[in-house]
Structure formats: C-alpha cells, structure tokens
Design a protein around this motif. Structure first.
Motif, short mmCIF file in Angstrom:
data_model
loop_
_atom_site.label_atom_id
_atom_site.label_comp_id
_atom_site.label_asym_id
_atom_site.label_seq_id
_atom_site.Cartn_x
_atom_site.Cartn_y
_atom_site.Cartn_z
N ARG A 139 12.59 5.65 29.90
CA ARG A 139 11.16 5.65 29.58
C ARG A 139 10.33 6.40 30.63
NH1 ARG A 139 5.99 4.45 31.42
NH2 ARG A 139 4.70 3.63 29.73
N GLU A 140 10.69 6.26 31.89
CA GLU A 140 9.95 6.92 32.95
C GLU A 140 10.13 8.44 32.89
OE1 GLU A 140 11.66 4.08 33.32
OE2 GLU A 140 9.80 2.92 33.44
N HIS A 192 6.75 8.05 12.55
CA HIS A 192 6.54 6.98 11.57
C HIS A 192 7.01 5.64 12.11
CE1 HIS A 192 7.57 4.61 7.87
NE2 HIS A 192 6.32 4.95 7.60
N VAL A 193 8.19 5.63 12.74
CA VAL A 193 8.70 4.40 13.33
C VAL A 193 7.76 3.91 14.43
CG1 VAL A 193 10.59 3.39 14.67
CG2 VAL A 193 11.10 4.90 12.74
N ALA A 194 7.21 4.85 15.21
CA ALA A 194 6.30 4.49 16.31
C ALA A 194 4.89 4.16 15.83
CB ALA A 194 6.24 5.64 17.31
N LEU A 197 -2.05 9.12 25.44
CA LEU A 197 -1.06 8.07 25.25
C LEU A 197 -1.19 7.01 26.35
CD1 LEU A 197 2.10 10.20 24.37
CD2 LEU A 197 0.69 8.86 22.78
N ALA A 198 -1.38 5.78 25.93
CA ALA A 198 -1.39 4.67 26.87
C ALA A 198 0.05 4.28 27.21
CB ALA A 198 -2.13 3.48 26.27
N ASP A 199 0.21 3.42 28.20
CA ASP A 199 1.55 3.02 28.62
C ASP A 199 2.35 2.42 27.47
OD1 ASP A 199 1.14 3.92 31.17
OD2 ASP A 199 0.72 1.94 32.03
N ASP A 200 1.71 1.57 26.67
CA ASP A 200 2.45 0.95 25.56
C ASP A 200 2.76 1.97 24.46
OD1 ASP A 200 -0.24 1.14 24.85
OD2 ASP A 200 -0.17 -0.64 23.56
N ARG A 235 6.51 2.61 23.14
CA ARG A 235 6.80 2.52 21.70
C ARG A 235 7.41 3.81 21.18
NH1 ARG A 235 2.09 1.66 20.34
NH2 ARG A 235 1.48 3.40 19.00
N LEU A 236 6.89 4.95 21.65
CA LEU A 236 7.40 6.24 21.19
C LEU A 236 8.82 6.49 21.72
CD1 LEU A 236 6.70 8.79 19.60
CD2 LEU A 236 5.72 9.75 21.70
N HIS A 237 9.07 6.13 22.96
CA HIS A 237 10.41 6.29 23.53
C HIS A 237 11.42 5.42 22.78
CE1 HIS A 237 13.68 5.49 26.50
NE2 HIS A 237 13.58 6.79 26.66
N ASP A 238 11.04 4.18 22.52
CA ASP A 238 11.93 3.28 21.77
C ASP A 238 12.21 3.84 20.37
OD1 ASP A 238 12.01 1.57 23.92
OD2 ASP A 238 10.58 0.12 23.09
#
Length: 286
Positions: free
Chosen positions: A147-148, A184-186, A197-200, A204-207
């Motif tokens: 994620r980082e 779409h998933v994000a 883009l905020a931290d969350d 969410r996008l990385h996941d």
C-alpha cells in the motif's frame, strides 16, 4: 487487449509447453512484427527454451542466451499448435504474423487481426534492451508493491486515477478493461484525481487492484490459450457491459467514449448517481 491476468495465464501455459524443448525455426510472416534484427530469428534455431517469464504485458521466452519478447498489443494473440501443415505459410497473407516451430513438430503462432499492426516481437540478449520493458513500473502483484509503494506511485503526478492505473511506467500490466473493473470494485470515479485521494481511498483502491487481478489470474489459470479471451469477457463486471445492469446495485452501466477507446462504470456505485460527461474535453464530474 490481453492484460496482466491473460498474459500471466499464457506465461503459465507456455512454461508447461515450451520449457525443455528445442526450437527448430522462428518464421516472421508480417513485415511489421519483428522490431529487432540483430540477432536474427535464425539465431534461435537449435536453442532450448529454459524459462518463460512475464514483464507487465510482455511475454519473455528465454532460449540459450537470447530472449524472445512478445507484446500482443490490442489485437494480437497466441495460438498453440500440436502440428503444422507441411506447406510453409505465405508471408503477408491473413492475420498470421509469426510462427515458432519446435523440433517435435508443435509450437505456436502469433496472429493479429485488423489493419492496425501493433503486435511486437523483439529478440535481444537482455529484456531491458526493449524500451517498453525498460520503462515499466512495478508489477501490481509483487509482494514489494504494498500500500505504501502504491501511494508513492500515485503521488508522483496529478492526473485522473483511470489514467494512472493504465500508465505502464507507473504500474505494469493493467489496461483499459481491468482498470474499469478495479475502479468499480473500489467504488471510485475513473475521473477522480490522484491528488484528491484520501488515505482510505488509497487503501481501498490498492485492495481492489490486488483482489481484482489475483482473482482474474486464478480464473485464467489452467484455461487453454484459445479460451482465455472468452473467459476474460465473461468475468467482467462493468467493462464492455454498457447498457446492462450493474451486478452489485442493478443500475445501468454507462460508458464514456473517446477517439480510440471507451470506459464503463456504474453511476450508483462510483459517481454518486451522476453520469460522467461523454466528451474528452468536457468538464468532468469528480
């Protein structure tokens, strides 16, 4: 266009079918297919395939001290053949671009449909000698691309997140189809700016990126090369499904058309119910 999951499936397929076998000949049949000429394709004759790797959307067949790099582009494909006709194919006829024949009589064809010829084959001593490989960003499924690392990549430029996901110099292997699916998933607009883009959002996008690609790779694993395109199309949630109901909320999937491509999204899931402007130079909804 084949993207990371399909190219990874082809890599897995070729690893099973090529490694340990000897190449009898490599026949370029389209003028545009070979992008390098030194060494020539004849240098592969008699070489044994030792590995098949993937670099983003590139396949890398290693034989002896040489690497045969293949990029299928938008309309290219690989077709495995258990045998070939005794009569050599005629160059420049039909979609056949390159044929690789093993000493056992089997091998594969590279084909490309349409008039725009972008399928590319390089024969080099080092994959980094191919500009498209040298400029690749990190692989999104690599353990090191956490994620980082993802946040650092997105923070390098101010741009729409759809374009950032597709930029091979930022992230290797994601194209038009899977960027639609990831967003779409994000539950994120394709036109959202990376700088907003905020931290969350980043988490969410990385996941979404990891799960979408990992699931697609698993679905494609073991699928015969000739069936990969159909498997990809059938698994799409929104990409290529404009006018159909969203599988999550039931709203109608919409699209935005550009000069040479289009994207699909669900307004309820991704844009707060608002349709995105369907013109490249419009004031896009965020």
């Amino acid at each position: 266009m084949p993207e990371l999951p399909e190219v990874e499936a082809l890599r897995d397929f070729l690893d099973d079918h090529l490694v340990g076998k000897e190449i009898a000949r490599v026949l370029p049949l389209a003028i545009s297919v070979m992008k390098t000429y030194d060494p020539p394709p004849t240098a592969l004759e008699g070489a044994t395939v030792t590995s098949v790797a993937r670099h983003g959307k590139f396949l890398d067949v290693t034989a002896g001290e040489l690497h045969l790099l293949i990029h299928l582009a938008r309309a290219g494909w690989l077709q495995w053949k258990d045998s070939f006709p005794s009569t050599p194919p005629r160059p420049g006829k039909g979609p056949l671009a390159l044929r690789t024949v093993l000493t056992g009589g089997d091998g594969f064809d590279l084909t490309e449909m349409g008039t725009t010829k972008r399928l590319a084959v390089h024969l080099v001593h080092d994959p980094a000698d191919v500009p498209g490989v040298a400029r690749l960003g990190p692989d999104p499924l690599a353990d090191s691309f956490d994620r980082e690392a993802f946040a650092r990549v997105l923070g390098e430029e101010r741009r729409q997140v759809k374009g950032a996901l597709r930029d091979q110099s930022l992230i290797a292997g994601i194209g038009n189809a899977y960027s639609d699916e990831i967003l779409h998933v994000a539950k994120m607009s394709p036109f959202k700016l990376t700088t907003s883009l905020a931290d969350d959002d980043i988490t969410r996008l990385h996941d979404a990126m990891r799960t979408t690609l990992q699931e697609a790779v698993e679905r494609s694993r073991g699928v015969a090369a000739g069936r990969l395109k159909a498997e990809k199309k059938s698994s799409m949630r929104v990409h290529g499904r404009a006018g159909q109901p969203c599988p999550v909320c039931g709203d109608t999937v919409l699209d935005v058309s550009f000069s040479d491509s289009s994207l699909q999204y669900c307004p309820t899931c991704q844009t707060g119910g608002k349709p995105l402007a369907d013109r490249r130079l419009s004031r896009f909804l965020k």
